[in-house]
Design an enzyme around this catalytic site. Sequence first.
Site, PDB file in Angstrom:
ATOM      1  N   GLU A 285       0.829  -1.217   0.000  1.00 16.51           N
ATOM      2  CA  GLU A 285       0.000   0.000   0.000  1.00 16.51           C
ATOM      3  C   GLU A 285       0.858   1.259   0.000  1.00 16.51           C
ATOM      4  OE1 GLU A 285      -3.129   0.426   2.915  1.00 16.51           O
ATOM      5  OE2 GLU A 285      -4.386  -1.042   1.917  1.00 16.51           O
ATOM      6  N   HIS A 306       8.709 -26.614  -1.015  1.00 14.86           N
ATOM      7  CA  HIS A 306       8.068 -27.741  -1.697  1.00 14.86           C
ATOM      8  C   HIS A 306       6.840 -27.295  -2.477  1.00 14.86           C
ATOM      9  CE1 HIS A 306      10.615 -30.714   0.457  1.00 14.86           C
ATOM     10  NE2 HIS A 306      10.728 -29.665   1.253  1.00 14.86           N
ATOM     11  N   LYS A 420     -14.044  -0.034  -3.608  1.00 18.72           N
ATOM     12  CA  LYS A 420     -15.098   0.375  -2.660  1.00 18.72           C
ATOM     13  C   LYS A 420     -16.238   1.064  -3.403  1.00 18.72           C
ATOM     14  CE  LYS A 420     -12.126   1.175   1.340  1.00 18.72           C
ATOM     15  NZ  LYS A 420     -11.558   2.206   2.201  1.00 18.72           N
TER      16      LYS A 420
HETATM   17  O1  PA5 Z   1      -3.135   1.170   5.878  1.00 16.55           O
HETATM   18  C1  PA5 Z   1      -4.276   1.582   5.735  1.00 16.55           C
HETATM   19  O2  PA5 Z   1      -4.551   2.786   5.859  1.00 16.55           O
HETATM   20  C2  PA5 Z   1      -5.431   0.663   5.434  1.00 16.55           C
HETATM   21  O3  PA5 Z   1      -5.000  -0.648   5.235  1.00 16.55           O
HETATM   22  C3  PA5 Z   1      -6.421   0.657   6.583  1.00 16.55           C
HETATM   23  O4  PA5 Z   1      -5.789   0.232   7.749  1.00 16.55           O
HETATM   24  C4  PA5 Z   1      -7.605  -0.241   6.271  1.00 16.55           C
HETATM   25  O5  PA5 Z   1      -8.175   0.105   5.046  1.00 16.55           O
HETATM   26  C5  PA5 Z   1      -8.647  -0.127   7.368  1.00 16.55           C
HETATM   27  O6  PA5 Z   1      -9.082   1.177   7.486  1.00 16.55           O
HETATM   28  P1  PA5 Z   1      -9.891   1.702   8.737  1.00 16.55           P
HETATM   29  O7  PA5 Z   1      -9.037   1.539   9.930  1.00 16.55           O
HETATM   30  O8  PA5 Z   1     -10.204   3.116   8.440  1.00 16.55           O
HETATM   31  O9  PA5 Z   1     -11.126   0.841   8.833  1.00 16.55           O
END
Ligand code: PA5
Length: 445
Positions: A285, A306, A420
């Site tokens: 990310e 394996h 989303k």
């Molecule tokens: O690193 C990030 O920002 C995302 O992976 C969030 O942690 C994830 O989308 C969850 O978001 P939230 O804590 O707002 O529910």
Amino acid sequence: MVKIDVEGCRSFVKSEDYKEYLGKALEAFDVLESGKGAGNDFLGWKTLPSDTPESLIKDCEAVRDLWQQKGVDLVVVIGIGGSYLGARCAIEALSHSFSRELGTGNTPEVVFAGNSLSEEYLAELMDLAAERNTACIVISKSGTTTEPAVAFRVVKAAIEERYKDASERIVAITDAHKGALKTLATQEGYKTFVVPDNVGGRFSVLTPVGLLPIVVAGFDVREMLAGAKEMEKVLAERSEKNPAVQYAAMRNLLYSKYGKAVEVLVSYNPKFQYLGEWWKQLYGESEGKDNKGIFPASVNFTTDLHSMGQFIQDGSRIMFETVVNIEKSNRSVVVGSDPQNLDQLNYLAGQHVDHCNHMAQLGTKLAHIDGGVPQLEVSIENISAYNLGSLFYFFEFSCGVSAYVLGVNPFNQPGVEAYKKNMFALLGKPGFEAETKAIHERLGK
Ligand code: PA5
């Protein structure tokens, strides 16, 4: 404390290229340290190890103690992405592999939900919750993420139906002011913890997001923060010897000049499976944007030798490995001697299984290098809360430096929104009518 070894990459790269990338990594280090780079309003994670007050840990312990008094033996931790992976990684790494079967695990048992939309998983989790004395930690920084919100609605209803003290069995970790979860928690009178504004989800393991579930599961977050704090000090040094600078330099060099577009995080201990999951989210990310980035993958050896071993040895030459080396095992099992030697294993008699594991590791390193796979090594002494804290901080800091070398903002995740929007449109969420119409046209409905 984390150590790095880049020797397994030397034969693949020119030393002047590595020198050049060390320079780039130092420039990126300066950007990170100056606080002037892209996404600089999300740098709160950098000082968490030294800034976390004792009162926050005590607050977490108060929740643990209250639930212990109530006899809680199951805590459902609801969250997705950065809102669960750090806690899950730490709890899996520090737990006995068979504590559940032995019935010797810490109480309460911590299980996770809200990290998928699997109806079966949730139904089965509710089967378990119905049999146990249950509490819940719901985590969402935005407070609006669908997966945890759906799971929480189900778990909340079950807790409310069963317990008069339901509001004392639910703790919310969310933004200080905004979001649906914050509103709900205030209305229902839940105990809440705050995800600081300046810490993004995937950098939040050392905030209450990670600390509370880890404390409730019975592990030592003071040690974890101490390990992270040591790394905070080590990594603050502007030097070509800084392990984060070396890691960022080498992985960017392999990617940019030598076409190594996949990084495989390798561990030789099944307890680190979720370290791989946490690391993939952190790097995936943070770096995978603007049509750039190293694709993060993870394997567990020798298990995956394996399965994925063939590809890594012999398939497309697109990858390098980063091995998380655990210098010594916390437990001891020695291979015995057998007078009949029918299994022909007497050559190993008297050896620790961990020795065999390390020889497998060394043999694999040499084989993969021969096969064209450069290898970085990140070492810790053993699996402990302290060393896990060091690893968390090392990978977070390196990620910031590395993303700046790559030229991307490490702290946003614009690409996550695309699915989303489509999902909301397909589910008929109010406000998404135009998208619903466009999608139906696209699907020919
Ligand atoms: O690193 C990030 O920002 C995302 O992976 C969030 O942690 C994830 O989308 C969850 O978001 P939230 O804590 O707002 O529910």
